[in-house]
Scaffold this active site. Structure first.
Site, PDB file in Angstrom:
ATOM      1  N   SER A   1       0.817  -1.219   0.000  1.00  0.00           N
ATOM      2  CA  SER A   1       0.000   0.000   0.000  1.00  0.00           C
ATOM      3  C   SER A   1       0.850   1.268   0.000  1.00  0.00           C
ATOM      4  CB  SER A   1      -0.886  -0.034   1.254  1.00  0.00           C
ATOM      5  OG  SER A   1      -1.226   1.267   1.667  1.00  0.00           O
ATOM      6  N   GLY A   2       0.476   2.194  -0.877  1.00  0.00           N
ATOM      7  CA  GLY A   2       1.177   3.484  -0.910  1.00  0.00           C
ATOM      8  C   GLY A   2       0.977   4.246   0.384  1.00  0.00           C
ATOM      9  N   LEU A   3      -0.265   4.198   0.885  1.00  0.00           N
ATOM     10  CA  LEU A   3      -0.566   4.882   2.140  1.00  0.00           C
ATOM     11  C   LEU A   3       0.295   4.321   3.274  1.00  0.00           C
ATOM     12  CD1 LEU A   3      -2.311   6.700   4.004  1.00  0.00           C
ATOM     13  CD2 LEU A   3      -3.923   4.797   4.163  1.00  0.00           C
TER      14      LEU A   3
ATOM     15  N   ASP B   1       1.062  10.464   2.070  1.00  0.00           N
ATOM     16  CA  ASP B   1       0.724   9.718   0.852  1.00  0.00           C
ATOM     17  C   ASP B   1       0.549  10.700  -0.308  1.00  0.00           C
ATOM     18  OD1 ASP B   1       0.020   7.643  -0.807  1.00  0.00           O
ATOM     19  OD2 ASP B   1      -1.986   7.357   0.021  1.00  0.00           O
TER      20      ASP B   1
ATOM     21  N   ASP C   1       1.037  -0.865  -5.025  1.00  0.00           N
ATOM     22  CA  ASP C   1       0.249   0.338  -5.265  1.00  0.00           C
ATOM     23  C   ASP C   1       1.192   1.338  -5.946  1.00  0.00           C
ATOM     24  OD1 ASP C   1      -1.123   2.684  -5.125  1.00  0.00           O
ATOM     25  OD2 ASP C   1      -1.418   2.650  -2.942  1.00  0.00           O
TER      26      ASP C   1
ATOM     27  N   ASP D   1       0.537   4.129  -7.322  1.00  0.00           N
ATOM     28  CA  ASP D   1      -0.034   5.486  -7.390  1.00  0.00           C
ATOM     29  C   ASP D   1      -0.399   5.837  -8.837  1.00  0.00           C
ATOM     30  OD1 ASP D   1       0.138   5.676  -4.682  1.00  0.00           O
ATOM     31  OD2 ASP D   1       1.959   6.884  -4.629  1.00  0.00           O
TER      32      ASP D   1
ATOM     33  N   GLU E   1      -3.477   4.428 -10.670  1.00  0.00           N
ATOM     34  CA  GLU E   1      -4.769   5.111 -10.566  1.00  0.00           C
ATOM     35  C   GLU E   1      -4.797   6.311 -11.498  1.00  0.00           C
ATOM     36  OE1 GLU E   1      -3.763   5.369  -6.428  1.00  0.00           O
ATOM     37  OE2 GLU E   1      -3.912   7.560  -6.415  1.00  0.00           O
TER      38      GLU E   1
ATOM     39  N   LYS F   1       0.011  12.692  -6.443  1.00  0.00           N
ATOM     40  CA  LYS F   1      -1.353  12.408  -6.006  1.00  0.00           C
ATOM     41  C   LYS F   1      -1.533  12.702  -4.513  1.00  0.00           C
ATOM     42  CE  LYS F   1      -2.027   9.159  -3.747  1.00  0.00           C
ATOM     43  NZ  LYS F   1      -2.131   7.699  -3.671  1.00  0.00           N
TER      44      LYS F   1
ATOM     45  N   ASN G   1      -3.928  10.957  -1.188  1.00  0.00           N
ATOM     46  CA  ASN G   1      -4.740   9.782  -0.864  1.00  0.00           C
ATOM     47  C   ASN G   1      -6.207  10.064  -1.188  1.00  0.00           C
ATOM     48  OD1 ASN G   1      -6.495   8.135   1.240  1.00  0.00           O
ATOM     49  ND2 ASN G   1      -4.596   7.033   0.867  1.00  0.00           N
ATOM     50  N   SER G   2      -6.876   9.044  -1.723  1.00  0.00           N
ATOM     51  CA  SER G   2      -8.251   9.208  -2.208  1.00  0.00           C
ATOM     52  C   SER G   2      -9.239   9.592  -1.117  1.00  0.00           C
ATOM     53  CB  SER G   2      -8.721   7.911  -2.856  1.00  0.00           C
ATOM     54  OG  SER G   2      -7.882   7.592  -3.919  1.00  0.00           O
TER      55      SER G   2
ATOM     56  N   ARG H   1      -6.774   1.467 -11.904  1.00  0.00           N
ATOM     57  CA  ARG H   1      -7.698   1.877 -10.830  1.00  0.00           C
ATOM     58  C   ARG H   1      -8.494   3.101 -11.279  1.00  0.00           C
ATOM     59  NH1 ARG H   1      -5.451   3.171  -4.818  1.00  0.00           N
ATOM     60  NH2 ARG H   1      -6.637   5.069  -4.375  1.00  0.00           N
TER      61      ARG H   1
ATOM     62  N   HIS I   1     -12.681   2.060  -7.151  1.00  0.00           N
ATOM     63  CA  HIS I   1     -12.517   2.554  -5.796  1.00  0.00           C
ATOM     64  C   HIS I   1     -13.712   3.408  -5.385  1.00  0.00           C
ATOM     65  CE1 HIS I   1     -10.476   2.819  -2.165  1.00  0.00           C
ATOM     66  NE2 HIS I   1      -9.548   3.737  -2.417  1.00  0.00           N
TER      67      HIS I   1
HETATM   68  C1  SPV Z   1      -3.423   2.537  -0.471  1.00  0.00           C
HETATM   69  O1  SPV Z   1      -3.526   1.592   0.306  1.00  0.00           O
HETATM   70  O2  SPV Z   1      -2.446   3.264  -0.489  1.00  0.00           O
HETATM   71  C2  SPV Z   1      -4.477   2.799  -1.429  1.00  0.00           C
HETATM   72  C3  SPV Z   1      -5.821   2.456  -1.087  1.00  0.00           C
HETATM   73  O3  SPV Z   1      -4.210   3.354  -2.444  1.00  0.00           O
HETATM   74  S1  SPV Z   1      -6.522   3.845  -0.435  1.00  0.00           S
HETATM   75  O4  SPV Z   1      -5.769   4.287   0.692  1.00  0.00           O
HETATM   76  O5  SPV Z   1      -7.856   3.418  -0.114  1.00  0.00           O
HETATM   77  O6  SPV Z   1      -6.559   4.875  -1.461  1.00  0.00           O
HETATM   78 MG    MG Z   2      -2.469   4.342  -2.459  1.00  0.00          MG
END
Ligand code: SPV
Ligand code: MG
Length: 542
Positions: free
Chosen positions: A42-44, A54, A81, A83, A110, A116, A118-119, A155, A186
């Site tokens: 996971s990027g986060l 993130d 991930d 990004d 994505e 970016k 975080n979403s 994504r 997502h």
């Molecule tokens: C991550 O885990 O970094 C994701 C998923 O991209 S989210 O945090 O839901 O965007």
């Molecule tokens: Mg991410």
């Protein structure tokens, strides 16, 4: 099977599969050990674990480096991930090349703009990538990948950005046409509704991946019913870690002491196990010149019961099996592990023990005093690494090899399967954990106690039988020496009376750590004529 092939099969198989977030080598290992078939890098979580946001604050090569550690530490596939692909099509295809070289199974990108956010942070305000530009990026990655099974997941952020279902479907179609192997749809709303609607319209044109972080209350069966291919539990390993780190660190800070937290956290030994320290020890044993020279003490002072006239003129250890005596067989096994400094405690018919190259230690009181007294006669040998053995146990070299690389100081070899015959008494051990054949378990644990029991006395607490081989490190033999001499001074009667079990329980009582290592089979004790006949028959068949 290649990691990429594993991930592809998870995506393309009919049922729903699950991958779990990890953010470094340690968490990746924990995810694999737990039984997950794949990892979400996971990027986060990776950015959070690096102490940054993130927002592409960690460079793509820094993310790659973390991912490489995760990949090296595990054998299950990782979906990174990626990004936005860290730039344009060109940056993305370099990423794809590097991931392939590092055995990362796939990447998810994505359709947002670099850098970016975080979403879940103002997702609706984030601009989406141009469809054609993003499709070109996917195509560049697919054209470059060397491994046909490498997976690129596209994504779609249209729902997050508030552009609605039609835009999401339009984008998913474009990305599928550009060659994406799967679509991650997502959503940040708390219900499954908009993802459900997407799934209905999408109709499984390409496998669908979801991230139910916000709609966590949705029963997993719903994901199955709608044909979701892959569910990502996206950040729960990190969140679990944060929960516990905050709790424990706070408590240590407040209490300025470790007393109350010790039981709430894993022992240091668990870290060693996860790190696979044992493999390092084995490698040392293989590749380093042997610097550790183990000694051995064999206890062969007693006559041994149950052997009739066979032990009229010799102790049990000198009974023959084929052309060799029990003792010479033991010595051959010790020699095979380079143990040449061997002492034998003799007593009954000592002149019958006449093998060459041994140091003889005489216990004149073999018939009056217990086993600990016999051991004590060899006290001068209790320094450095030492293997202490009963003189009536045959065993395979592998038991020695494993004990010699065991990093604990006092280790009993224990067989988890206890085989009684007749009205025997066996030395039974209660350990902290029972034997396990599960992957990754090193089968070493603390000993709680050891007792001589008859079959009818055995309780459920017993985990195995002490097979009469004990390993002592330099520190371990020092402990034996110190505690035996202290007994001699303060409680000489006890030293004469006790057997080895009493002494081991005494050590445990004095807070010395005694460990066991489980060995299934690979040894035979000789307690009866039947045992002897069995071994002689075995030998004649060989
Ligand atoms: C991550 O885990 O970094 C994701 C998923 O991209 S989210 O945090 O839901 O965007
Ligand atoms: Mg991410």
């Amino acid at each position: 099977m290649k990691k990429s092939t594993q991930l592809r099969r998870m995506l393309e198989s009919p049922g729903v599969e699950f991958i779990m977030e990890a953010h470094n080598g340690l968490s990746a290992k924990i995810v694999e050990e737990t039984g997950f078939k794949g990892i979400w890098a996971s990027g986060l979580s990776i950015s959070a674990a690096l102490g940054v946001r993130d927002n592409n604050e960690a460079s793509w090569t820094q993310v790659l480096e973390v991912c490489e550690f995760m990949s090296d530490a595990t054998s299950i596939p990782i979906l990174l991930d990626g990004d936005t692909g860290f730039g344009n099509f060109n940056s993305f295809r370099r990423l794809v090349a590097k991931l392939g070289q590092r055995n990362i199974a796939g990447v998810c990108i994505e359709d947002k703009i670099f850098p970016k956010t975080n979403s879940f942070i103002g997702g609706e305000k984030q601009p989406l990538a141009n469809i054609d530009e993003f499709s070109g990026k996917i195509k560049a990655g697919k054209d470059l990948q060397q491994d046909p099974d490498f997976v690129i997941v596209a994504r779609v952020e249209a729902l997050i950005a508030g552009w609605g279902l039609d835009e999401a479907i339009k984008r998913a179609n474009a990305y599928a046409n550009a060659g994406a192997d799967a679509i991650l749809i997502h959503s940040k709303i708390v219900s499954f509704d908009e993802v459900e609607l997407f799934l209905k319209h999408w109709d499984n044109k390409k496998p669908v991946v979801i991230v139910p972080t916000m709609y966590y209350q949705t029963p997993t069966q719903k994901f199955r019913d709608y044909g979701v291919s892959l569910v990502i539990w996206a950040n729960h390993t990190l969140r679990a870690a944060i929960t516990n780190m905050q709790k424990i660190v706070r408590q240590i800070h407040e209490e300025q002491s470790l007393i109350n937290i010790q039981k709430k956290i894993v022992p240091v030994k668990e870290i060693f196990r996860i790190q696979n320290v044992i493999e390092y020890k084995e490698a040392e044993d293989l590749y380093l010149p042997k610097k550790k020279s183990y000694k051995s003490i064999i206890l062969a002072a007693s006559k041994g019961t149950n052997f009739g006239s066979l032990t009229d003129d010799r102790p049990k250890a000198m009974i023959k099996i084929g052309s060799d005596t029990i003792l010479s067989k033991i010595i051959k096994t010790l020699n095979s592990r380079d143990i040449k400094d061997i002492g034998v405690v003799v007593g009954f018919k000592k002149e019958a023990v006449n093998l060459p190259n041994l140091k003889y230690i005489v216990n004149e009181k073999y018939s009056q005093y217990g086993l600990l007294y016999s051991i004590f006669q060899a006290k001068e040998a209790f320094f450095g690494d030492l293997i202490l053995l009963f003189g009536d146990v045959l065993f395979e070299e592998d038991i020695l090899r494993r004990l010699m690389i065991n990093y604990e100081d006092i280790v009993l070899a224990v067989d988890p399967s206890i085989q009684y015959h007749l009205d025997q008494v066996k030395d039974l051990v209660e350990g902290g954990i029972s034997y396990s054949e599960e992957f990754g378990k090193d089968n070493i644990c603390r000993v709680k106690n050891i007792r001589s029991l008859k079959k009818e006395e055995v309780s459920r607490d017993v985990n195995g039988e002490f097979i009469g081989i004990l390993k002592l490190s330099e520190r371990g033999s020092g402990i034996f020496y110190k505690e035996m001499t202290e007994l001699e001074k303060k409680r000489p009667e006890v030293l004469k009376k006790w057997d080895l079990n009493d002494f081991i329980n005494h050590l445990i009582g004095k807070k010395h750590e005694v460990f066991l290592e489980y060995f299934k089979g690979k040894w035979k004790d000789i307690d009866s004529i039947e045992d002897l006949t069995y071994l002689i028959n075995l030998q004649s068949m060989e």
